[in-house]
Design an enzyme around this catalytic site. Structure first.
Site, short mmCIF file in Angstrom:
data_model
loop_
_atom_site.label_atom_id
_atom_site.label_comp_id
_atom_site.label_asym_id
_atom_site.label_seq_id
_atom_site.Cartn_x
_atom_site.Cartn_y
_atom_site.Cartn_z
N TYR A 49 -41.11 -15.34 19.63
CA TYR A 49 -40.42 -14.43 18.71
C TYR A 49 -40.43 -14.92 17.27
CZ TYR A 49 -38.11 -12.06 22.70
OH TYR A 49 -37.83 -11.36 23.83
N SER A 71 -47.00 -10.48 24.62
CA SER A 71 -45.88 -10.75 23.74
C SER A 71 -44.64 -11.13 24.53
CB SER A 71 -45.56 -9.51 22.90
OG SER A 71 -44.91 -8.52 23.68
N ASP A 72 -43.74 -11.87 23.89
CA ASP A 72 -42.41 -12.00 24.46
C ASP A 72 -41.77 -10.62 24.43
OD1 ASP A 72 -40.15 -13.08 25.56
OD2 ASP A 72 -39.99 -14.72 24.13
N PHE A 73 -40.78 -10.41 25.28
CA PHE A 73 -40.33 -9.06 25.59
C PHE A 73 -39.60 -8.37 24.43
CE2 PHE A 73 -40.17 -8.84 30.50
CZ PHE A 73 -41.47 -9.29 30.56
#
Length: 690
Positions: free
Chosen positions: A207, A238-240
């Site tokens: 992030y 990607s991170d969520f």
């Protein structure tokens, strides 16, 4: 091992499949499509999160399951946290953990395990540092590579996270991290390179910003370093939810898959391609990475029945891991192991003693079928003794009880509210759906977590130990927590100290095994414990700008001459070991250390022999020494074995910023061997590399 060489066999098949896809179908592969996290109807990852398939062409979906201490979906075996597994210094055992987790991922309907966590804690107060293996990048790379190997043996894609510089929790959505190029490459990226070399199928971006750019959009990190320099052939996700913040920047910056839901990819990415803002060739390359990886892992994938989940063998393995992890830090007058006939009255003290305290309640939370608390484990193991419990609230009453007990066992430390993944309770589901920054709120069911403001125990625990401990000469402290807990304020008040970390579903049994002597402790601290936290890097957990320095952890403490209460790699045993006949030599492109290790005590045990290399002869700034190899060895009482530890010379290289490459400096290297970073100083020679 389903690594790069194996996966390359599927390139032609993947190219043919991608060539048959429309632009919309290719972009669909790149676009997460699961909103259940935000619906409030299910807990996080209750079922696998699905993305990236093509039913028309027969391409299976990616089925995401989180980690790293086990399968998050459904119920599963809860292994000790990664920090505890780092304390085993046992890569072979970690590979077995990976195989067990991989089997449970498959049995739970998944095919991707996003639990290879390997960010370096710049400061040990980082709330999620329990998810990584320690504060040394060599050990991080070694242990993570073993987990990857084990997981991928079961044809489960291993996802490494979070790339990169994600070691602050409270500010993870806003902080911009900077670092020198040497610091970046040597301290914060080198272990990720080890994971890529081990064949990791996927990488999750982070992030935070790095050098002013979202890590999930970073052309430098994702394209230039990861894909071009390192030759990574898998896919990036990607991170969520907040890991992508712009369609064009993310796609052009090397992001292959927006997870877990679509906001910036999907139709917006199709439109960007049609406008000419993103080349279709970029889409083709991302689609190829996804398709090739999925094809390779689904071909010949084994099937497992649900009976394997938290089955007897995996539960037994969880207990063994906890046994190997538990670290004996102090044992004055050989208080441990407890002899039953001398421990007829055992007083167990502390609120955590009766708690099912197995780690963070964020995205790494595992839901085991059963758990064993420390109190339950001790009560069961010492069935012929009188085991009583006191929560420690009334210190004077606890003191009176301790005076008449044969043994007092304090269980103190932290839980999921003290440290863990940060979530903001004031973020509504509507705000999340609109993509506002923050962490998932009530819909996730996460605990507060966050970064620790101090490395000390809670003051109530310090007061409890200092008041009650001295009244009983057989007093033992058991620490529970995810990283460094300072001991200086209370360590002289007790006779023995054990670190159990967050020991998993079988932690209570494993703790009792060690206390009773059924298991000889062999864990080693994967971090150093300084006398004072002021000697570690200072950090503002709410900052928006931070520069990571070159030194951290034991490297900083040793290089700057700061005292530790417990050295990195230290840990006692119920037996004794002698390391002698230590020799170091260069052999071609390797540095080799050999030694004779003898168990000189009266019971069987295991020792971790550690090789460190120092750079005091260098004209450049370096840590005093760094871990470059280790080997866990089991020895029967009186037995002696020869240990050989081999290190490729490339592991001694520094990053030359002027040449933008790693260079092995030609000089005399200081070599050290021992059973901790402190003990190794006694076995020191130089080896010339020209």
């Amino acid at each position: 091992m389903l690594g790069k060489e194996y996966r390359s066999q599927y390139t032609k098949q993947a190219q043919e499949m991608v060539s048959q896809m429309s632009l919309e179908e290719k972009v669909h592969l790149m676009s997460g499509r699961d909103d259940t996290l935000l619906s409030g109807k299910e807990r996080y990852n209750q079922k696998p999160y699905q993305s990236a398939g093509n039913e028309r062409l027969g391409l299976p979906n990616v089925k995401f399951i989180d980690g790293p201490r086990g399968v998050v979906a459904g119920n599963a075996t809860a292994f000790p946290v990664s920090m505890a597994r780092g304390a085993t210094f046992d890569p072979d055992l970690e590979e077995q953990v990976g195989e067990a987790i991989g089997a449970e991922v498959r049995a739970s309907g998944g095919n991707l395990f996003a639990g290879v966590c390997m960010n370096m804690p710049y400061n040990p107060g980082w709330g999620r540092s329990q998810e990584v293996y320690g504060e040394d990048n060599f050990a991080l790379g070694k242990m993570a590579s073993s987990l990857i190997t084990g997981v991928q043996k079961q044809h489960v894609m291993a996802c490494v996270k979070h790339f990169a510089f994600n070691s602050m929790e409270n500010a993870r959505f806003k902080v911009n991290v900077t670092a020198s190029k040497r610091t970046e490459r040597e301290q914060y990226l080198s272990h990720f390179k080890d994971a890529v070399d081990a064949g990791a199928a996927s990488i999750m971006s982070s992030y935070n910003h790095y050098n002013g750019k979202y890590a999930g959009h970073s052309d430098y990190l994702l394209n230039k370093v990861l894909k071009e320099e390192w030759g990574f052939d898998g896919f990036v996700m990607s991170d969520f939810i907040w890991g992508v913040n712009d369609t064009v920047e993310a796609a052009n910056g090397g992001q292959d898959m927006e997870m877990m839901r679509t906001k910036y990819f999907g139709p917006a990415l199709v439109a960007a391609v049609k406008r000419g803002d993103v080349a279709e060739d970029t889409i083709d390359k991302a689609a190829l990475r996804i398709v090739r990886t999925v094809l390779a892992f689904e071909d010949g994938a084994p099937t497992f029945s649900k009976e394997v989940i938290a089955g007897p063998e995996h539960v037994k393995l969880a207990r063994r891991v906890a046994q190997e992890a538990i670290t004996l830090m102090k044992n004055k007058n050989s208080v441990l192991p407890l002899v039953a006939k001398k421990a007829q009255k055992i007083l167990v003290v502390g609120k955590l003693a009766q708690s099912d305290n197995i780690g963070d309640h964020g995205s790494s939370r595992v839901y085991p079928t059963t758990t064993v608390s420390p109190l339950e484990g001790i009560t069961e193991a010492f069935e012929n003794s009188k085991v009583s419990y006191d929560d420690g609230t009334d210190i004077e009453a606890t003191k009176l009880a301790a005076e008449t007990a044969d043994v007092v066992i304090f269980v103190v430390g932290y839980n999921f509210d003290d440290e863990g993944e940060y979530v903001s309770n004031d973020q509504s589901d509507e705000a999340l759906l609109n993509g506002n920054e923050g962490s998932a709120g009530s819909s996730t069911g996460f605990a507060k977590g966050g970064d620790r403001q101090t490395l000390n125990l809670h003051q109530a625990d310090i007061d409890l130990i200092n008041t009650v401990g001295p009244v009983n000469t057989n007093s033992v402290v058991v620490l529970i927590g995810g990283n460094t807990i300072l001991t200086h304020a209370w360590q002289d008040s007790v006779s023995a100290i054990l670190d159990a970390y967050y020991p998993g579903m079988e932690g209570g049994h494993a703790l009792a095994d060690v206390l009773s002597g059924d298991v000889n402790p062999s864990g080693k601290l994967p971090f150093a414990i300084p006398v004072d936290e002021k000697y570690l890097p200072t950090i503002d957990w709410e900052s928006t700008e931070i520069e990571y320095g070159y030194l951290h952890g034991y490297n900083k403490l040793e290089t700057e001459g700061h005292e530790t209460d417990f050295a990195f790699g230290s840990g006692l045993s119920y037996t004794t070991f002698e390391i002698k006949n230590v020799k170091f030599k260069r052999d071609g492109d390797q540095l080799i250390a050999t030694a004779s290790v003898k168990n000189t005590g009266h019971c069987d045990g295991a020792e971790v022999v550690q090789l460190y290399v120092g750079y005091d002869q260098s004209t450049l700034d370096h840590p005093h020494k760094e871990l470059k190899g280790f080997q866990r060895i089991e020895l029967k009482a009186g037995e002696m074995k020869t240990v050989e530890i081999t290190v490729p010379l490339e592991k001694l290289a520094y990053f030359d910023e002027s040449q933008n490459t790693f260079v092995v400096e030609k000089m005399d290297y200081d070599c050290y061997l021992g059973n901790s970073s402190a003990d190794a100083e006694s076995n020191h020679e130089t080896v010339t590399i020209r």
